[in-house]
Motif scaffolding. Structure first.
Motif, mmCIF file in Angstrom:
data_model
loop_
_atom_site.group_PDB
_atom_site.id
_atom_site.type_symbol
_atom_site.label_atom_id
_atom_site.label_comp_id
_atom_site.label_asym_id
_atom_site.label_seq_id
_atom_site.Cartn_x
_atom_site.Cartn_y
_atom_site.Cartn_z
ATOM 1 N N TRP A 36 0.864 -1.174 0.000
ATOM 2 C CA TRP A 36 0.000 0.000 0.000
ATOM 3 C C TRP A 36 0.906 1.232 0.000
ATOM 4 N N ARG A 38 0.691 5.727 -0.384
ATOM 5 C CA ARG A 38 -0.221 6.857 -0.280
ATOM 6 C C ARG A 38 0.461 8.110 -0.833
ATOM 7 N N ARG A 45 4.711 10.119 -3.585
ATOM 8 C CA ARG A 45 4.076 8.886 -3.161
ATOM 9 C C ARG A 45 4.953 8.199 -2.110
ATOM 10 N N ASP A 90 -2.623 11.397 7.968
ATOM 11 C CA ASP A 90 -2.849 10.183 7.161
ATOM 12 C C ASP A 90 -3.705 10.477 5.932
ATOM 13 N N ALA A 92 -4.737 11.196 2.436
ATOM 14 C CA ALA A 92 -4.040 10.959 1.178
ATOM 15 C C ALA A 92 -4.903 10.076 0.288
ATOM 16 N N TYR A 94 -4.800 6.526 -1.313
ATOM 17 C CA TYR A 94 -4.103 5.278 -1.027
ATOM 18 C C TYR A 94 -4.205 4.355 -2.239
ATOM 19 N N GLY A 109 -6.644 3.917 -6.844
ATOM 20 C CA GLY A 109 -6.558 4.715 -5.629
ATOM 21 C C GLY A 109 -7.903 4.934 -4.961
ATOM 22 N N GLN A 111 -9.536 7.590 -1.798
ATOM 23 C CA GLN A 111 -9.252 8.764 -0.977
ATOM 24 C C GLN A 111 -9.579 8.500 0.489
#
Length: 116
Positions: A36, A38, A45, A90, A92, A94, A109, A111
């Motif tokens: 994973w 983000r 990234r 946190d 972002a 992902y 992705g 959100q």
């Protein structure tokens, strides 16, 4: 055709939890390492967590250790990211990534927004 589809993102208050899913098709995802990542606005990234192809070990960024857990369900061909004690930083988009040998595939992705 290999496809990874993330889901589970959303808006959550600080201290809350979310579970992200990365559902794979066209490939048996347990044969590959899955990570994973983000990306927050204006930032590069960032690698968040990885589960190895043998599912024998996991690795986490220091910023999420003790709060996030990566796991997999081989029967569902899905990898999860359980996120607890979420913080505003946190926030972002992902992404999940499956990689190994010939494969380097990304999802679209999901959100995650942590805000009161």
């Amino acid at each position: 055709q290999v496809q990874l589809v993330e889901s589970g993102g959303g808006l959550v208050q600080p201290g809350g939890s979310l579970r992200l899913s990365c559902a794979a098709s066209g490939v048996i995802v347990r044969s590959f390492a899955v990570s994973w990542y983000r990306q927050a606005p204006g930032k590069e990234r960032e690698l968040v967590a990885t589960i190895t192809s043998a599912r024998s070990s996991t690795n986490y960024a220091d910023s999420v250790k003790g709060r996030f857990t990566i796991s997999s369900d081989n029967a569902k061909n899905t990898v999860y990211l359980q996120m607890n004690s979420l913080k505003p930083e946190d926030t972002a988009v992902y992404y999940c990534n499956a990689r190994g040998g010939w494969l380097d595939s990304w999802g679209q992705g999901t959100q995650v927004t942590v805000s009161s």
